[in-house]
Write a protein that holds these residues in place. Structure first.
Motif, mmCIF file in Angstrom:
data_model
loop_
_atom_site.group_PDB
_atom_site.id
_atom_site.type_symbol
_atom_site.label_atom_id
_atom_site.label_comp_id
_atom_site.label_asym_id
_atom_site.label_seq_id
_atom_site.Cartn_x
_atom_site.Cartn_y
_atom_site.Cartn_z
ATOM 1 N N VAL A 1 27.543 42.499 4.524
ATOM 2 C CA VAL A 1 28.038 41.116 4.601
ATOM 3 C C VAL A 1 27.651 40.570 5.975
ATOM 4 C CG1 VAL A 1 30.063 39.595 4.667
ATOM 5 C CG2 VAL A 1 29.976 41.477 3.013
ATOM 6 N N VAL A 2 27.739 41.458 6.992
ATOM 7 C CA VAL A 2 27.543 40.986 8.362
ATOM 8 C C VAL A 2 26.197 41.453 8.954
ATOM 9 C CG1 VAL A 2 28.532 40.908 10.695
ATOM 10 C CG2 VAL A 2 30.048 40.845 8.705
ATOM 11 N N TYR A 3 26.119 42.709 9.382
ATOM 12 C CA TYR A 3 25.016 43.085 10.274
ATOM 13 C C TYR A 3 23.615 42.967 9.662
ATOM 14 C CZ TYR A 3 28.529 44.438 13.642
ATOM 15 O OH TYR A 3 29.576 44.398 14.528
ATOM 16 N N GLY A 4 23.414 43.593 8.496
ATOM 17 C CA GLY A 4 22.057 43.605 7.936
ATOM 18 C C GLY A 4 21.570 42.218 7.563
ATOM 19 N N VAL A 5 22.469 41.406 7.029
ATOM 20 C CA VAL A 5 22.075 40.078 6.555
ATOM 21 C C VAL A 5 21.780 39.155 7.736
ATOM 22 C CG1 VAL A 5 22.663 38.221 4.972
ATOM 23 C CG2 VAL A 5 23.714 40.463 4.683
ATOM 24 N N LEU A 6 22.686 39.118 8.698
ATOM 25 C CA LEU A 6 22.507 38.201 9.824
ATOM 26 C C LEU A 6 21.355 38.652 10.715
ATOM 27 C CD1 LEU A 6 26.223 37.399 10.725
ATOM 28 C CD2 LEU A 6 24.688 36.165 9.190
ATOM 29 N N SER A 7 21.170 39.945 10.828
ATOM 30 C CA SER A 7 20.076 40.385 11.676
ATOM 31 C C SER A 7 18.719 39.980 11.076
ATOM 32 C CB SER A 7 20.206 41.880 11.938
ATOM 33 O OG SER A 7 19.079 42.552 11.580
ATOM 34 N N ASN A 8 18.686 39.789 9.751
ATOM 35 C CA ASN A 8 17.477 39.268 9.115
ATOM 36 C C ASN A 8 17.429 37.738 9.112
ATOM 37 O OD1 ASN A 8 15.613 41.325 7.788
ATOM 38 N ND2 ASN A 8 17.607 42.128 7.181
ATOM 39 N N GLY A 9 18.428 37.103 9.673
ATOM 40 C CA GLY A 9 18.464 35.633 9.638
ATOM 41 C C GLY A 9 18.804 35.092 8.267
ATOM 42 N N GLY A 10 19.495 35.885 7.454
ATOM 43 C CA GLY A 10 19.838 35.479 6.085
ATOM 44 C C GLY A 10 21.101 34.635 6.030
ATOM 45 N N THR A 11 21.399 34.156 4.810
ATOM 46 C CA THR A 11 22.624 33.394 4.584
ATOM 47 C C THR A 11 23.586 34.248 3.774
ATOM 48 O OG1 THR A 11 21.480 31.281 4.631
ATOM 49 C CG2 THR A 11 23.604 31.332 3.497
ATOM 50 N N SER A 12 24.734 34.563 4.382
ATOM 51 C CA SER A 12 25.701 35.454 3.747
ATOM 52 C C SER A 12 26.875 34.632 3.233
ATOM 53 C CB SER A 12 26.174 36.472 4.792
ATOM 54 O OG SER A 12 27.029 37.424 4.215
ATOM 55 N N LEU A 13 27.145 34.774 1.940
ATOM 56 C CA LEU A 13 28.274 34.054 1.358
ATOM 57 C C LEU A 13 29.478 34.981 1.302
ATOM 58 C CD1 LEU A 13 28.129 31.641 -1.614
ATOM 59 C CD2 LEU A 13 29.977 33.258 -1.483
ATOM 60 N N MET A 14 30.585 34.502 1.835
ATOM 61 C CA MET A 14 31.831 35.295 1.848
ATOM 62 C C MET A 14 32.861 34.595 0.980
ATOM 63 S SD MET A 14 32.585 35.953 5.878
ATOM 64 C CE MET A 14 34.023 36.999 5.890
ATOM 65 N N TYR A 15 33.548 35.360 0.148
ATOM 66 C CA TYR A 15 34.629 34.777 -0.649
ATOM 67 C C TYR A 15 35.923 35.506 -0.313
ATOM 68 C CZ TYR A 15 37.660 34.149 -4.707
ATOM 69 O OH TYR A 15 38.748 33.921 -5.507
ATOM 70 N N GLU A 16 36.967 34.742 -0.107
ATOM 71 C CA GLU A 16 38.215 35.323 0.386
ATOM 72 C C GLU A 16 38.996 36.123 -0.649
ATOM 73 O OE1 GLU A 16 41.325 32.449 1.136
ATOM 74 O OE2 GLU A 16 42.194 33.693 2.709
ATOM 75 N N GLY A 17 38.966 35.663 -1.909
ATOM 76 C CA GLY A 17 40.033 36.091 -2.813
ATOM 77 C C GLY A 17 39.641 37.025 -3.939
ATOM 78 N N ALA A 18 40.425 36.967 -5.008
ATOM 79 C CA ALA A 18 40.256 37.853 -6.159
ATOM 80 C C ALA A 18 39.275 37.244 -7.159
ATOM 81 C CB ALA A 18 41.605 38.082 -6.831
#
Ligand code: WTA
Length: 652
Positions: free
Chosen positions: A321-338
């Motif tokens: 969600v964080v390191y691999g995606v952002l280090s590639n300059g990607g766009t990571s979508l995060m969803y909070e819930g169920a």
């Protein structure tokens, strides 16, 4: 050891799905031959290979030597300096990526936010400065106990920026688990929130943090992000609101130039016994591993929107969600819930809304969606998806087929990625433009991963024979130790089979070199002298149209050693009859063979699971044996399940 421990692998799966030409042509790795050539180089000349691949990461200073290997201690990129936060942020600020979405976030109640690289960088710098104000310096540990909100990623990157190893504690854990981790890590600061939203309710993070903090003498400061706005108590001198504190510091903070081996984080994971293990990862090697796997396994491109459903409390949330995606300059979508709030189509709604291209999730979620029925995904336009991923357990071939057809529209490759908290990054996985897929198999090892199946004496077994999965060469993103317990590190991973890393999974390798994970070694059943992997029996059951989910365990049996007991949840609307029990028994016998015919079938409304979705077979074993459920259940998702199962058991 005297008894033979060969694991019989009985799953028959003959379907093969080669990559489409269209996918291969646009992929980073375009053919099996290209994969094979690179793989060969990575094994024959690992230091040359990794020196080349490490160029994907920004280094302030390059290494003197690629690898220092003193079994079982590895050091990678000796004397090089780098910074994970710099790699995930600063280096994208000099070109067009600075205005690109780094994080797209959707809250469970339906609120949302987008942070560009520039905005995320600013937030991280501010939080890093707040940590500095609290006296946090290089090497100090920081606990992060957060819901899935952007500030969780901000907190991780802020720690990484100043060289303070973070230890993220899953927000679903209670006060006891949190306290134990704060104490073991010796953290001085905790970053938390008032609460988070899950299934329409508030997760009480701050009250848990308060209870935990009563028993944690080293903890000095608690930084609290306001999410739910519920009333929480704030202890004078210890607790501070993020929205106040951020106004007191500058928004400029240089990233520390850290040694490649500087610890990036500690992540606690449960062992089969005893207290949780603090898996320690470092900076340089971990970044190289996560950056490369994200690029090649997810075939990530600049224009992709990538949605990994894992919580940041698990390693998947860290690496993918964080390191691999952002280090590639990607766009990571995060969803909070169920996934089923407000309805069982929340993910499909999110995918259609944001036009998600890559979805990475777990088999347990796929099986839940199967149970809820095809109508939910069919209501949404999922045509933006181009790649699907699976992680956490073996995916049952029938669940794979459903995922492939119903979610992927028969168009998206599925990368079934085998790896562990300990490995830091994908280890056995298809490369989607190169590897023909076999449902249920993680397929082939990633670059540099020298995986093998061995018997109890450490000897490699022939094709299709079951055994223990081991890794024979060090890899950059491997764990370096168990925090404060190097002996346990040596004993757990490097002692049972001398000279190699023991993954703790049973597996087999087929005639094409594909790996099939059978399940944890301790989940292996021994029925009448036949060792059976739980996942194979479960897959046979899940292939029956009435079954949503199945868990197989052994029960002590005088005659057979172990009798096979299976717990089954049926699809919605299927009545649990005796006739169905018989039919399911016959079905397994037909699919696998008479040795695998379950002795006892129990229908259940739900199965006990860890909060990361793994079935807790240990508990089912106790229930199957008619014993009191023993041991630690703090990681369990729904405690009621056990009470219901115990009450309904023993009807045969
Ligand atoms: C299991 C999660 C089969 C395995 C990244 C491993 C899998 C454990 C797969 C690690 C997969 C994970 N196929 N089994 N694709 N992925 N596992 O540490 O038993 O939470 O040892 O890391 O999950 O779980 P962990």
């Amino acid at each position: 050891m005297t008894t033979p421990h060969n694991i019989e692998s009985v799953l028959k799966e003959n379907r093969v799905f080669p990559p489409s030409e269209a996918f291969s042509q646009q992929a980073h790795i375009k053919s099996l031959d290209e994969y094979k050539a690179l793989y060969k180089k990575s094994i024959d000349e690992p230091e040359v290979f990794w020196a080349e691949q490490a160029e994907a990461v920004h280094w302030f200073k390059k290494w003197d030597k690629v690898l220092d290997w003193n079994l079982p201690d590895a050091k990678w990129f000796i004397n090089a300096t780098t910074n994970a936060s710099y790699n995930c942020l600063d280096r994208h600020l000099t070109g067009p990526r600075r205005n690109k979405a780094a994080l797209i976030w959707e809250g469970e109640p339906g609120d949302s936010a987008t942070l560009t690289y520039q905005q995320l960088h600013r937030e991280v710098c501010i939080m890093a400065n707040v940590l500095k104000k609290y006296g946090i310096t290089k090497g100090d540990r920081v606990i992060i106990y957060m819901p899935m909100i952007p500030e969780a990623a901000v907190a991780m990157l802020a720690c990484a920026r100043i060289g303070a190893p973070h230890s993220v504690v899953f927000g679903g854990f209670g006060a006891e688990a949190l306290k134990e981790r704060i104490n073991d890590s010796g953290a001085k600061v905790m970053i938390t929130a008032d609460g988070g939203f899950r299934r329409g309710k508030i997760v009480q993070l701050k009250p848990n943090a308060d209870t935990a903090a009563e028993g944690t003498p080293a903890l000095e400061k608690v930084l609290v992000v306001q999410r739910t706005k519920q009333d929480v108590s704030m202890k004078e001198g210890r607790d501070f609101w993020w929205h106040d504190e951020r106004k007191t510091v500058s928004d400029k903070c240089e990233a520390e130039q850290l040694d490649s081996e500087h610890p990036l984080y500690i992540l606690y994971t449960s062992g089969s016994t005893g207290k949780p293990k603090g898996i320690q990862h470092t900076t340089g090697g971990y970044l190289v591993g996560t950056t490369l796997t994200t690029k090649y396994v997810f075939d990530l491109k600049d224009e992709d929107i990538y949605f990994c459903t894992a919580d940041i409390g698990w390693v998947t949330g860290h690496s993918y969600v964080v390191y691999g995606v952002l280090s590639n300059g990607g766009t990571s979508l995060m969803y909070e819930g169920a996934p089923d709030t407000p309805n069982p189509d929340r993910w499909w709604d999110i995918i259609a809304k944001y036009k998600v291209n890559i979805l990475y999730t777990a088999p347990t979620a796929v099986r839940a969606f199967i149970k809820w029925g095809d109508d939910w995904p069919k209501k949404h336009d999922l045509s933006s998806l181009r790649l699907l991923g699976s992680v956490g357990e073996p995916i049952n071939p029938e669940a794979w087929m459903w995922y492939y057809n119903v979610i992927g529209g028969g168009r998206c490759p599925i990368v079934d990625t085998w790896w562990q908290t300990e490995t830091g990054a994908h280890m056995i996985t298809p490369l989607p433009g190169a590897t023909p897929l076999k449902p249920g198999s993680g397929s082939l090892p990633f670059f540099g991963v020298d995986a093998a199946i061995v018997d109890d004496d450490g000897k490699e077994v022939p094709a299709n024979a079951g055994g223990k999965l081991v890794i024979r060469k060090p890899w950059p993103s491997m764990l370096r130790t168990i925090y404060k317990d190097h002996d346990r590190f040596v004993n757990t991973y490097w002692s049972e089979v001398p000279g190699v890393y023991l993954a703790g999974d049973g597996a087999r390798r087929d005639e094409d070199g594909y790996f099939w994970i059978v399940g944890r070694i301790d989940d292996v059943l021994n029925v009448a002298g036949h060792r059976l992997g739980t996942s194979e029996v479960e897959s046979a059951l899940v292939s029956h149209p009435a079954v949503a989910e199945a868990a197989a365990v052994g029960r002590p049996d005088e005659l057979k050693g172990q009798a096979l007991v299976v717990f089954i949840t049926l699809k919605v609307g299927v009545p649990p009859t005796d006739a169905l029990k018989k039919e399911l028994r016959d079905h397994v016998a037909r699919e696998i063979g008479p040795i695998a015919r379950p002795d006892d079938i129990r229908f259940a409304e739900g199965l006990p699971k860890t909060r990361s979705g793994k079935i807790m077979r240990r508990i089912l074993k106790d229930i199957a044996a008619g014993a009191q459920v023993k041991g630690d259940v703090t990681t369990m998702e729904d405690l009621n399940v056990v009470a219901k199962l115990s009450a309904s058991s023993g009807d045969e």
